[in-house]
Scaffold this motif. Structure first.
Motif, mmCIF file in Angstrom:
data_model
loop_
_atom_site.group_PDB
_atom_site.id
_atom_site.type_symbol
_atom_site.label_atom_id
_atom_site.label_comp_id
_atom_site.label_asym_id
_atom_site.label_seq_id
_atom_site.Cartn_x
_atom_site.Cartn_y
_atom_site.Cartn_z
ATOM 1 N N ASP A 53 0.909 -1.265 -0.083
ATOM 2 C CA ASP A 53 -0.127 0.030 0.019
ATOM 3 C C ASP A 53 0.969 1.125 0.141
ATOM 4 O O ASP A 53 0.286 2.352 -0.866
ATOM 5 N N ALA A 54 1.816 1.725 0.402
ATOM 6 C CA ALA A 54 3.156 2.318 0.526
ATOM 7 C C ALA A 54 3.772 2.377 -0.515
ATOM 8 O O ALA A 54 3.509 3.598 -0.750
ATOM 9 N N LEU A 55 3.604 1.821 -0.795
ATOM 10 C CA LEU A 55 4.286 1.860 -2.737
ATOM 11 C C LEU A 55 3.379 2.449 -3.613
ATOM 12 O O LEU A 55 3.521 3.402 -4.585
ATOM 13 N N GLU A 56 2.416 2.021 -3.538
ATOM 14 C CA GLU A 56 1.217 2.298 -4.355
ATOM 15 C C GLU A 56 0.847 4.037 -3.959
ATOM 16 O O GLU A 56 0.826 4.740 -5.522
ATOM 17 N N HIS A 57 1.041 4.191 -2.897
ATOM 18 C CA HIS A 57 0.597 6.007 -2.837
ATOM 19 C C HIS A 57 1.726 5.950 -2.792
ATOM 20 O O HIS A 57 1.526 7.304 -3.804
ATOM 21 N N PHE A 58 3.143 5.636 -2.927
ATOM 22 C CA PHE A 58 4.076 6.637 -2.869
ATOM 23 C C PHE A 58 3.804 6.635 -3.934
ATOM 24 O O PHE A 58 4.217 7.969 -5.403
ATOM 25 N N HIS A 59 4.123 5.931 -5.238
ATOM 26 C CA HIS A 59 4.100 6.210 -6.854
ATOM 27 C C HIS A 59 2.902 7.573 -7.633
ATOM 28 O O HIS A 59 3.262 7.475 -8.395
ATOM 29 N N TYR A 60 1.409 6.829 -7.051
ATOM 30 C CA TYR A 60 0.676 7.478 -7.063
ATOM 31 C C TYR A 60 0.263 8.957 -7.054
ATOM 32 O O TYR A 60 0.611 10.016 -7.833
ATOM 33 N N ASN A 61 0.790 9.070 -5.667
ATOM 34 C CA ASN A 61 0.332 11.053 -4.715
ATOM 35 C C ASN A 61 1.592 11.226 -4.596
ATOM 36 O O ASN A 61 1.135 12.553 -4.410
ATOM 37 N N MET A 62 3.236 11.099 -4.669
ATOM 38 C CA MET A 62 3.826 11.209 -4.591
ATOM 39 C C MET A 62 5.312 11.715 -5.783
ATOM 40 O O MET A 62 5.338 12.421 -6.315
ATOM 41 N N MET A 63 5.356 10.159 -6.070
ATOM 42 C CA MET A 63 6.035 10.091 -7.390
ATOM 43 C C MET A 63 5.353 10.898 -8.660
ATOM 44 O O MET A 63 5.894 11.333 -9.452
ATOM 45 N N GLY A 64 4.131 10.671 -8.728
ATOM 46 C CA GLY A 64 2.974 10.832 -9.518
ATOM 47 C C GLY A 64 2.894 11.883 -9.765
ATOM 48 O O GLY A 64 2.268 12.403 -11.043
ATOM 49 N N SER A 65 2.928 13.016 -8.344
ATOM 50 C CA SER A 65 2.539 14.393 -9.033
ATOM 51 C C SER A 65 3.590 15.325 -9.639
ATOM 52 O O SER A 65 4.646 15.364 -8.811
ATOM 53 N N TYR A 66 3.171 16.138 -10.353
ATOM 54 C CA TYR A 66 4.153 16.892 -10.669
ATOM 55 C C TYR A 66 3.795 18.403 -11.035
ATOM 56 O O TYR A 66 1.968 18.649 -11.030
ATOM 57 N N VAL A 67 4.268 19.223 -9.897
ATOM 58 C CA VAL A 67 3.441 20.297 -9.392
ATOM 59 C C VAL A 67 4.107 21.233 -9.496
ATOM 60 O O VAL A 67 4.540 22.803 -8.601
ATOM 61 N N GLY A 68 5.021 21.670 -10.978
ATOM 62 C CA GLY A 68 6.078 22.637 -11.521
ATOM 63 C C GLY A 68 7.834 22.101 -10.993
ATOM 64 O O GLY A 68 7.804 21.289 -11.051
ATOM 65 N N GLU A 69 8.492 23.673 -11.135
ATOM 66 C CA GLU A 69 9.828 23.028 -11.517
ATOM 67 C C GLU A 69 9.934 22.698 -10.127
ATOM 68 O O GLU A 69 11.720 22.239 -10.737
ATOM 69 N N ASN A 70 9.318 23.364 -9.414
ATOM 70 C CA ASN A 70 10.211 22.826 -8.027
ATOM 71 C C ASN A 70 10.135 21.683 -7.538
ATOM 72 O O ASN A 70 9.475 21.281 -6.382
ATOM 73 N N THR A 71 9.465 20.908 -7.885
ATOM 74 C CA THR A 71 8.080 19.482 -7.677
ATOM 75 C C THR A 71 9.784 18.383 -6.972
ATOM 76 O O THR A 71 10.193 18.285 -7.422
ATOM 77 N N PRO A 72 9.482 18.274 -5.235
ATOM 78 C CA PRO A 72 10.235 17.193 -4.981
ATOM 79 C C PRO A 72 10.482 15.924 -5.850
ATOM 80 O O PRO A 72 9.693 15.639 -6.519
#
Length: 82
Positions: A53-72
């Motif tokens: 579940d953590a991996l799925e959440h990470f890939h979809y909600n964190m790694m998969g989110s682009y919020v501009g040039e300063n995206t972590p």
């Protein structure tokens, strides 16, 4: 309290303890860098998620989110299964 080197950069809420530094380069904007391993461990510990579940959440909600040039960004070390 975060170090002043993070001023003006995008920070993920609740994951300050997973920050490992700032990525800097001539051809990109500065970005806060998080440890993939620490983020997954925190999701499992604090949100009571299974590793899957953590991996799925990470890939979809964190790694998969682009919020501009300063995206972590995230550091994956050899052997990480991300």
């Amino acid at each position: 309290m975060l170090h002043e080197m993070y001023d003006g950069l995008m920070i993920m809420d609740y994951f300050d303890d997973c920050i490992i530094g700032v990525v800097k380069g001539i051809d990109n904007e500065d970005k806060v860098c998080y440890s993939f391993q620490q983020v997954i461990a925190k999701l499992m510990r604090d949100d009571d998620m299974t590793e899957e579940d953590a991996l799925e959440h990470f890939h979809y909600n964190m790694m998969g989110s682009y919020v501009g040039e300063n995206t972590p960004c995230f550091l994956f070390k050899e052997g990480d299964h991300g």
